[in-house]
Design a protein around this motif. Sequence first.
Motif, PDB file in Angstrom:
ATOM      1  N   GLY A  50       3.514  12.868  -4.196  1.00 16.43           N
ATOM      2  CA  GLY A  50       2.239  14.186  -4.126  1.00 16.43           C
ATOM      3  C   GLY A  50       1.794  14.737  -3.185  1.00 16.43           C
ATOM      4  N   GLN A  51       1.416  13.399  -2.144  1.00 19.91           N
ATOM      5  CA  GLN A  51       1.066  13.742  -1.353  1.00 19.91           C
ATOM      6  C   GLN A  51       2.008  14.746  -0.488  1.00 19.91           C
ATOM      7  OE1 GLN A  51      -1.264  10.528   0.158  1.00 19.91           O
ATOM      8  NE2 GLN A  51      -2.726   9.856  -1.720  1.00 19.91           N
ATOM      9  N   LEU A  52       2.729  14.183  -0.373  1.00 20.97           N
ATOM     10  CA  LEU A  52       4.328  14.167   0.755  1.00 20.97           C
ATOM     11  C   LEU A  52       4.567  15.970   0.064  1.00 20.97           C
ATOM     12  CD1 LEU A  52       6.071  10.932   1.057  1.00 20.97           C
ATOM     13  CD2 LEU A  52       4.385  12.493   3.068  1.00 20.97           C
TER      14      LEU A  52
ATOM     15  N   GLY B 225       0.698  -1.133  -0.187  1.00 16.06           N
ATOM     16  CA  GLY B 225       0.344   0.035  -0.134  1.00 16.06           C
ATOM     17  C   GLY B 225       0.744   1.039   0.010  1.00 16.06           C
ATOM     18  N   ILE B 226       0.256   2.188   0.042  1.00 22.85           N
ATOM     19  CA  ILE B 226       0.898   3.163  -0.001  1.00 22.85           C
ATOM     20  C   ILE B 226       0.865   4.227   1.267  1.00 22.85           C
ATOM     21  CG2 ILE B 226      -1.008   4.950  -0.013  1.00 22.85           C
ATOM     22  CD1 ILE B 226      -0.138   7.044  -1.866  1.00 22.85           C
ATOM     23  N   ASP B 227       1.109   3.481   2.577  1.00 21.32           N
ATOM     24  CA  ASP B 227       1.143   4.218   4.250  1.00 21.32           C
ATOM     25  C   ASP B 227       3.113   3.773   4.091  1.00 21.32           C
ATOM     26  OD1 ASP B 227      -1.250   6.042   3.923  1.00 21.32           O
ATOM     27  OD2 ASP B 227      -2.587   4.094   4.879  1.00 21.32           O
ATOM     28  N   PRO B 228       2.673   2.610   4.326  1.00 21.50           N
ATOM     29  CA  PRO B 228       4.287   2.108   4.168  1.00 21.50           C
ATOM     30  C   PRO B 228       5.295   3.043   3.065  1.00 21.50           C
ATOM     31  CG  PRO B 228       2.794   0.570   3.897  1.00 21.50           C
ATOM     32  CD  PRO B 228       2.605   1.449   3.586  1.00 21.50           C
TER      33      PRO B 228
ATOM     34  N   VAL C 221       4.375   2.476 -10.558  1.00 15.94           N
ATOM     35  CA  VAL C 221       4.722   4.258 -10.747  1.00 15.94           C
ATOM     36  C   VAL C 221       3.685   5.451 -10.494  1.00 15.94           C
ATOM     37  CG1 VAL C 221       5.993   5.191 -12.360  1.00 15.94           C
ATOM     38  CG2 VAL C 221       6.479   2.529 -12.562  1.00 15.94           C
ATOM     39  N   VAL C 222       2.409   4.938 -10.738  1.00 15.15           N
ATOM     40  CA  VAL C 222       1.256   5.686 -10.037  1.00 15.15           C
ATOM     41  C   VAL C 222       0.898   5.767  -9.056  1.00 15.15           C
ATOM     42  CG1 VAL C 222      -0.861   6.090  -9.877  1.00 15.15           C
ATOM     43  CG2 VAL C 222       0.268   4.981 -12.434  1.00 15.15           C
ATOM     44  N   ARG C 223       1.572   5.044  -7.730  1.00 17.98           N
ATOM     45  CA  ARG C 223       1.602   4.298  -6.541  1.00 17.98           C
ATOM     46  C   ARG C 223       2.698   5.361  -6.245  1.00 17.98           C
ATOM     47  NH1 ARG C 223       1.096  -0.295  -5.484  1.00 17.98           N
ATOM     48  NH2 ARG C 223      -1.280  -0.437  -5.245  1.00 17.98           N
ATOM     49  N   ALA C 224       4.014   5.057  -6.432  1.00 19.16           N
ATOM     50  CA  ALA C 224       5.277   6.177  -6.231  1.00 19.16           C
ATOM     51  C   ALA C 224       4.999   7.421  -6.306  1.00 19.16           C
ATOM     52  CB  ALA C 224       6.285   5.798  -6.880  1.00 19.16           C
ATOM     53  N   MET C 225       4.209   7.953  -7.850  1.00 20.69           N
ATOM     54  CA  MET C 225       4.075   8.966  -7.496  1.00 20.69           C
ATOM     55  C   MET C 225       2.709   9.917  -6.686  1.00 20.69           C
ATOM     56  SD  MET C 225       4.569   9.215 -11.135  1.00 20.69           S
ATOM     57  CE  MET C 225       4.026  10.598 -12.130  1.00 20.69           C
TER      58      MET C 225
END
Length: 142
Positions: A122-124, A81-84, A114-118
């Motif tokens: 972006g959220q950060l 997921g995106i949180d870790p 790749v989209v998850r990493a971007m």
Amino acid sequence: MRIGSRREDDFEINVISLIDVLLTLLMFFVLSTTFIEHSRMQVNLPKASAEARDATAQALTVVVDRDGHYSVGSDEVLGDGIDPLKTAIERVAGNDRERLVVIRADAMTAHQNVVRAMDALGQLGFSHLSIATTPTEAASDK
């Protein structure tokens, strides 16, 4: 007059016990040291005809391997997921949001990875993103 006394220039230091202590300490440090090998994810970068640019040493690197596993800097991201991923990026990057981020994604990884990493970047608040590629043969012949 002293009878049977030693002369003062016959001073001798016994170093055998000192050597024993030093060897014991050496063995302790050698055996207690952990040999951490940071994750060295193998990725095959996609090819592009654009000219190669100099990468800055200051850039934060996010690596995505073929199976969708992430690595930030030299630390592997544990968990799904995106949180870790966001937690790992915050830990490595600190408060510097103007830093260049280079995404090194395997050519065969799913686009969603790749989209998850971007998305996490972006959220950060990171806005300077770059995707690493390797030059094609046609571009290298010029």
